[in-house]
Design a protein around this motif. Sequence first.
Motif, short mmCIF file in Angstrom:
data_model
loop_
_atom_site.label_atom_id
_atom_site.label_comp_id
_atom_site.label_asym_id
_atom_site.label_seq_id
_atom_site.Cartn_x
_atom_site.Cartn_y
_atom_site.Cartn_z
N ALA A 1 0.83 -1.21 0.00
CA ALA A 1 0.00 0.00 0.00
C ALA A 1 0.86 1.26 0.00
O ALA A 1 0.55 2.25 -0.67
N TYR A 2 1.94 1.23 0.75
CA TYR A 2 2.86 2.37 0.81
C TYR A 2 3.41 2.69 -0.58
O TYR A 2 3.47 3.85 -1.00
N THR A 3 3.80 1.65 -1.32
CA THR A 3 4.38 1.86 -2.65
C THR A 3 3.36 2.44 -3.61
O THR A 3 3.68 3.33 -4.41
N VAL A 4 2.11 1.97 -3.54
CA VAL A 4 1.05 2.52 -4.39
C VAL A 4 0.87 4.01 -4.12
O VAL A 4 0.79 4.83 -5.04
N GLN A 5 0.82 4.38 -2.84
CA GLN A 5 0.61 5.77 -2.47
C GLN A 5 1.76 6.66 -2.92
O GLN A 5 1.56 7.72 -3.53
N ARG A 6 2.99 6.23 -2.62
CA ARG A 6 4.14 7.07 -2.96
C ARG A 6 4.33 7.19 -4.47
O ARG A 6 4.74 8.25 -4.97
N ALA A 7 4.04 6.15 -5.21
CA ALA A 7 4.17 6.22 -6.67
C ALA A 7 3.17 7.21 -7.25
O ALA A 7 3.50 7.99 -8.16
N ARG A 8 1.93 7.22 -6.73
CA ARG A 8 0.93 8.16 -7.23
C ARG A 8 1.33 9.59 -6.91
O ARG A 8 1.23 10.49 -7.76
N TRP A 9 1.77 9.83 -5.68
CA TRP A 9 2.19 11.18 -5.31
C TRP A 9 3.35 11.65 -6.18
O TRP A 9 3.36 12.79 -6.67
N ALA A 10 4.34 10.78 -6.36
CA ALA A 10 5.52 11.18 -7.12
C ALA A 10 5.18 11.45 -8.58
O ALA A 10 5.58 12.47 -9.15
N GLU A 11 4.42 10.55 -9.20
CA GLU A 11 4.09 10.72 -10.61
C GLU A 11 3.24 11.97 -10.83
O GLU A 11 3.48 12.75 -11.76
N GLY A 12 2.25 12.19 -9.96
CA GLY A 12 1.40 13.36 -10.12
C GLY A 12 2.15 14.66 -9.91
O GLY A 12 1.98 15.62 -10.68
N THR A 13 2.98 14.71 -8.87
CA THR A 13 3.72 15.94 -8.59
C THR A 13 4.74 16.23 -9.68
O THR A 13 4.86 17.37 -10.15
#
Length: 757
Positions: free
Chosen positions: A311-323
């Motif tokens: 779950a952590y990886t899903v969240q951080r990947a979305r934040w990073a890609e969007g930002t």
Amino acid sequence: MIPRGTVVSGPYAPIPSSVTRTSVRLGSWFQRHDGVARALAAVATVLGATYLVWRVIVTSTGVDPWLFWPLLAAEAVGYASFVIMVVETWRLPPTPRPPALDTTVDIVIATYNEELDIVEPTLIGALAVRGRTTVYLCDDGRRPEMRALTERLGAVYVTRPDNSHAKAGNINAVLPRLQGELLLVLDADHVAAPDILEAMTGYFADDRVALVQSAHSFRNHNSVMHHESGRHEQSLFFDVLLPGRNRLRSVFWCGSAAVIRLSALREVGGIATVTSTEDFETSLLLQKAGYTLLYHNEHLVQGLAPDNLAAYTVQRARWAEGTLSAFHWRLRMPFGRGVSASQKLSYVGTLLHYLTPVQRLTFAVYVVLVGAYGLVPVAMPGIEGVAFWAAWMLIAGLTATALHRGVTGRVEGVRSLMLSLEPHLRALPALITRRPMRFHVTPKNEPDLGGWEAVRFVRLPLIVALTLLAVLVARGVDTVGIALGGPAVLPPLSLGAFAVISVFSVLDIAVTVQLAVRAHRRRQHRTLWRFPVSLPARVEGLVGQCVDLHQRGAAVVVDRAAAEFATSVELEVECRSVTGGPATARGVLTITSRAAVGPSGARLRIGGPVVWHDDASRDSVSEHCYVVEPYQARNRVWTRRAPRVPVNLTAIVGASDSTCVDVSIGGAAFLTRSAEVALNQRVPIELMLDRGERVSGQLQVRNVTAVSGGLLRVGGVADWSHTAWLARYGAVVHTPGSRERARSQSLRSSRVPVSGR
């Protein structure tokens, strides 16, 4: 992540980690010694600049430019990040509560696939928020059970024909229906405190304020990103960086727990939909339109942190890609017209944060080049050069610890970097490509079974660590072989160069191994967080004590006779409502665990799932656990830390005429003649304010002292029916300083007389 076996006891008080002592003792010391922290920062900034100049002038002579400049660039990026961190964290201002506005607020909860156990407490909390509110549940899952839940609780259920633009589209779809002046956006797992609007609406007296963000706090303290109870990886951002960014006016919306001016949001076209981080993108639109975005440094929501590394990886990947997509070379959203220089500085810091994995891998590559091939990228002038580098590293690390103020330790920072290494690297193409982005909801309420399945999420840091270890071992074996008279296999290497790569490698290897071991050992089978409580209970009519609780289960300590041989028992738990009154929950507890308590074994601790007899019982449990417990725990802390303002107000304590002599956001003291007040008793209280206004509450008595004239001075923790009135009797300020300093700040900023008679 909290090590296996850590026990979280007692109700958690959601307050900033930067104002309370943590396990990072050195950092916590700097909470009350800001001057020392700033002096260190000034010295470190000058030393770092001197070091880089020295690197260019002294250490470049005779070195291959293809080796020298990439390493210097990586070091310069690190220094730039350090300077931006110093600017943002230089001073953390106190947190005021400006007088609340009497205005209409729409509360919007966006959901897609979150289960009922997550959404139900969020709805209950939203409906308990004080003020003129309307609560909307916007369900992109279009689920009948969510409609039934929403209608039963009294909120408004909203759907739309499709799920275009994910969360942003979900909120935009309901915007035409909203009638309030302000909008409070909550994620599906974010349970709001009853006083969230009393704390935040006052900022909107300034017409140019479009958004006020508050902190994200997390109730599941056993999550993969928690360092200890209440302190987690995001604490640095919410408790240190955002308060500092208030000075730079570079705050941005964090997706939830923010109050937004609806007219401003409509002016910029609603929630932005170009990237998957609609919050950051919308913030930029508001700032470019000339609006101010502020941060209120209180923990007023309780959400769910990622339970496991998946779950952590899903969240951080979305934040990073969007930002990073906002920084796309064609868009360059954070650097457009209307964004101030200070805001651009902070956004450069955001960009560098997501580029840190590249810097880290660059250093790792140089370790291999130096250790295995003898390609030294600097002209190192002996031990003096190593000492200069070491001095810069040490003072930079100490400064970071000081300015982080106990929120995160140096090793914890490296560990967080390792956890996000792979998802951040995968997001880097968003800087140059415009591939479509999918919005992946972070999984919640999941078990963490550890094992090799968990370890695979740190595979890249492990590969890097094993490579560094191989280089060090090879160099060590070669050195021993030479000492024994054998031939050299590897190119020669100076002692200074070997010392530098060894320090870097050993730190990375140690942190990565520790991270992998913890990930492998983690075992968390429960999917719902059990709240530590201490509530009166009855098991089969016998008196007991409920010690942990949630809407699906409980644990109770009771006499052995009540449950020694039973498989299920009738359970009653005396919960409390937001108003302070009692609320009894009744159900059937199926016993799945049974353990003796105390040396005599006369009492048992029994636990297991509970089926409540009716919706009212289940709602009472949810309200107590998710709303009342954190709210009252926070007030108890601020009772000790927030300013007490002397007043002279007519009051009633219990049924006795009294005088209130001081108040705070979480406490009060009275002079009374009542002889019925006892320690730890909860008594009703009422104050008569100016202009005939009355405010009521509950007082948990903490001290009773006899004073002259036959009076008693009674003080304790107060649960007010609302807190908006407190601002009229002195600014409510939350500060990391002492109560005396807080009180002086409060009285200096008070603009009204304190007498209500």
